[in-house]
Scaffold this motif. Structure first.
Motif, short mmCIF file in Angstrom:
data_model
loop_
_atom_site.label_atom_id
_atom_site.label_comp_id
_atom_site.label_asym_id
_atom_site.label_seq_id
_atom_site.Cartn_x
_atom_site.Cartn_y
_atom_site.Cartn_z
N ARG A 16 -46.82 31.81 39.28
CA ARG A 16 -47.03 31.32 40.63
C ARG A 16 -48.49 30.86 40.70
NH1 ARG A 16 -43.47 35.55 41.25
NH2 ARG A 16 -41.52 34.91 42.06
N ASN A 17 -49.03 30.01 41.63
CA ASN A 17 -50.42 29.54 41.87
C ASN A 17 -51.20 30.76 42.20
OD1 ASN A 17 -49.94 26.86 40.94
ND2 ASN A 17 -48.87 26.61 43.45
N SER A 18 -52.40 30.61 41.56
CA SER A 18 -53.34 31.71 42.07
C SER A 18 -54.13 30.92 43.37
CB SER A 18 -54.48 31.97 40.90
OG SER A 18 -55.29 30.67 40.75
N ASP A 19 -54.65 31.74 44.16
CA ASP A 19 -55.40 31.04 45.01
C ASP A 19 -56.48 30.08 44.81
OD1 ASP A 19 -53.89 32.45 46.99
OD2 ASP A 19 -55.28 34.04 47.35
N TYR A 20 -57.18 30.38 43.60
CA TYR A 20 -58.20 29.56 43.31
C TYR A 20 -57.81 28.32 42.80
CZ TYR A 20 -62.14 27.78 40.46
OH TYR A 20 -63.15 26.88 40.09
N VAL A 21 -56.54 28.27 41.95
CA VAL A 21 -56.18 27.02 41.49
C VAL A 21 -55.40 26.08 42.48
CG1 VAL A 21 -54.43 26.24 40.06
CG2 VAL A 21 -55.90 27.81 39.09
N LYS A 22 -54.88 26.87 43.43
CA LYS A 22 -54.21 26.25 44.45
C LYS A 22 -55.34 25.56 45.42
CE LYS A 22 -50.76 26.51 48.02
NZ LYS A 22 -49.81 27.73 48.89
N LYS A 23 -56.47 26.05 45.55
CA LYS A 23 -57.40 25.63 46.48
C LYS A 23 -58.30 24.38 45.69
CE LYS A 23 -61.92 26.96 48.74
NZ LYS A 23 -62.83 27.86 49.14
N VAL A 24 -58.57 24.58 44.49
CA VAL A 24 -59.41 23.64 43.88
C VAL A 24 -58.65 22.36 43.41
CG1 VAL A 24 -61.24 23.30 41.68
CG2 VAL A 24 -61.22 25.49 43.16
N TYR A 25 -57.35 22.73 42.66
CA TYR A 25 -56.66 21.84 41.90
C TYR A 25 -55.19 21.47 42.87
CZ TYR A 25 -59.73 22.70 38.15
OH TYR A 25 -60.79 23.05 37.23
N GLY A 26 -55.14 22.31 43.40
CA GLY A 26 -53.68 21.77 44.39
C GLY A 26 -52.50 22.43 43.63
N GLY A 27 -52.60 23.37 42.81
CA GLY A 27 -51.90 24.18 42.00
C GLY A 27 -51.68 23.82 40.49
N TYR A 28 -51.11 24.74 39.89
CA TYR A 28 -51.16 24.66 38.27
C TYR A 28 -50.26 23.53 37.72
CZ TYR A 28 -52.90 29.22 37.35
OH TYR A 28 -53.73 30.39 37.41
N PHE A 29 -49.37 22.97 38.66
CA PHE A 29 -48.73 21.68 38.27
C PHE A 29 -49.66 20.35 38.12
CE2 PHE A 29 -46.63 17.63 39.57
CZ PHE A 29 -45.61 17.57 38.54
N ASN A 30 -50.69 20.41 39.13
CA ASN A 30 -51.53 19.27 38.53
C ASN A 30 -52.46 19.65 37.58
OD1 ASN A 30 -50.91 17.84 41.02
ND2 ASN A 30 -51.98 19.17 42.24
N VAL A 31 -52.74 20.82 37.35
CA VAL A 31 -53.42 20.94 36.02
C VAL A 31 -52.78 20.67 34.83
CG1 VAL A 31 -54.44 23.05 34.60
CG2 VAL A 31 -54.78 22.92 36.87
N PHE A 32 -51.47 21.08 34.64
CA PHE A 32 -50.71 20.49 33.44
C PHE A 32 -50.51 19.09 33.47
CE2 PHE A 32 -49.72 24.98 33.27
CZ PHE A 32 -49.21 25.06 31.78
N VAL A 33 -50.34 18.28 34.72
CA VAL A 33 -50.20 16.92 34.67
C VAL A 33 -51.53 16.17 34.19
CG1 VAL A 33 -50.13 14.80 36.22
CG2 VAL A 33 -48.31 16.87 36.38
N GLU A 34 -52.65 16.68 34.35
CA GLU A 34 -53.91 16.13 33.96
C GLU A 34 -53.99 16.33 32.55
OE1 GLU A 34 -57.64 14.48 34.09
OE2 GLU A 34 -56.22 14.45 35.64
#
Length: 226
Positions: A16-34
Motif C-alpha cells: 500500500r502507498n506510504s503517505d510520503y510516496v502518495k504525497k510526492v509521487y501520487g503513489g507507487y504506481f507512478n514511481v514504477f511507471v516512471e
C-alpha cells in the motif's frame, strides 16, 4: 498506413502507498511507471494486496507483468498471496514476461518451486553490490547478505531482490519510517543513510535491465537500492 498495436503491461501491487510516496509521487504506481514504462505503452494497476487481480481471460492481452515489493512475508498463507502464486504459475505456463522486485522476487521463487525463508539477519537497507531458486533457474547475482539477489528462469522470469524503482528520497523516508516503528535501530539507520551519501546506486542501469527484459531486449557487477 499500418497502425501499431498498443503494448500493454500490468503492475501487480503488493504494497500500500506510504503517505510520503502518495504525497510526492501520487503513489507507487507512478514511481514504477516512471522507471519501467516506455513510449506507446499502457500500464494497468492491480492492487493484489487488496485482492484485486486481472481476469484470467485478459492475461493474453498483456506482454509483461511486474510484481512490486511488499512488507508482507512471501511465504505467508494470506489468501491474496496464495492467489498471487497461482497467477504466477499461470503466467509462467503462458510464457508471459514476469519481473519480480524484492517481495515479487521472493514470491516468484516460491510459486515456481523454489524455497523461501525468513532472513533472520534483519533488514537489508542501503546499497549493495551485485533462497534457493527453482530447479532450472539461474542465479545471476548475489551479495554477502543475500545468496540470491537476482535470478532468471527460462526467458520469461526475472527476479531482483533490490529496488531499481526507488529514488534516494523514497529510501530515506522508508528508513525514517522503519526507525519510527522500531523495525530497525537508529544506529543502523544512520549507517545506511551515510552510505547513501557516499555512493549513488546505478538506478538507470538497473532500469535498463528491467525494461530490456520486459520488452524482449534482454541484455548485469553493479549497485542498486535495498
Amino acid at each position: 498506413m499500418k497502425v501499431q498495436k498498443e503494448r500493454r503491461f500490468a503492475l501487480l501491487m503488493a504494497a500500500r502507498n506510504s503517505d510520503y510516496v502518495k504525497k510526492v509521487y501520487g503513489g507507487y504506481f507512478n514511481v514504477f511507471v516512471e522507471a519501467l514504462a516506455g513510449e506507446g505503452e499502457k500500464w494497468d494497476l492491480f492492487r493484489v494486496v487488496d485482492g484485486e487481480f486481472p481476469h484470467m481471460d485478459d492475461l493474453h492481452n498483456y506482454e509483461g507483468f511486474a510484481i512490486s515489493g511488499s512488507p508482507h512475508d512471501a511465504n505467508g498463507d494470506e489468501y491474496w498471496i496464495l492467489e498471487l502464486c497461482y497467477l504466477l504459475k499461470t503466467l509462467f505456463t503462458m510464457q508471459k514476461k514476469v519481473l519480480g522486485i524484492c517481495f515479487g522476487h521472493q514470491v516468484l521463487c516460491r510459486a515456481l518451486g523454489g524455497k523461501v525463508g525468513k532472513a533472520y539477519s534483519g533488514w537489508d537497507i542501503g546499497i549493495r553490490k551485485v533462497y534457493e531458486v527453482p530447479v532450472g533457474a539461474q542465479v545471476l547475482a548475489y551479495s554477502d547478505k543475500t545468496e540470491v539477489e537476482m535470478f532468471t528462469f527460462g526467458d520469461n522470469i526475472l527476479g531482483i531482490q533490490g529496488h531499481p524503482e526507488y529514488t534516494k528520497d523514497i529510501l530515506d523516508n522508508l528508513i525514517d519510517r522503519l526507525v519510527w516503528n522500531n523495525s530497525i535501530e537508529k544506529g543502523f539507520a544512520e549507517e545506511a543513510k551515510l552510505k547513501l551519501k557516499k555512493a549513488e546506486a546505478d538506478r538507470k542501469y538497473w532500469e535498463r535491465i528491467c525494461k530490456s527484459f520486459l520488452k524482449g531486449r534482454w541484455i548485469a557487477q553493479s549497485q542498486t537500492y535495498f
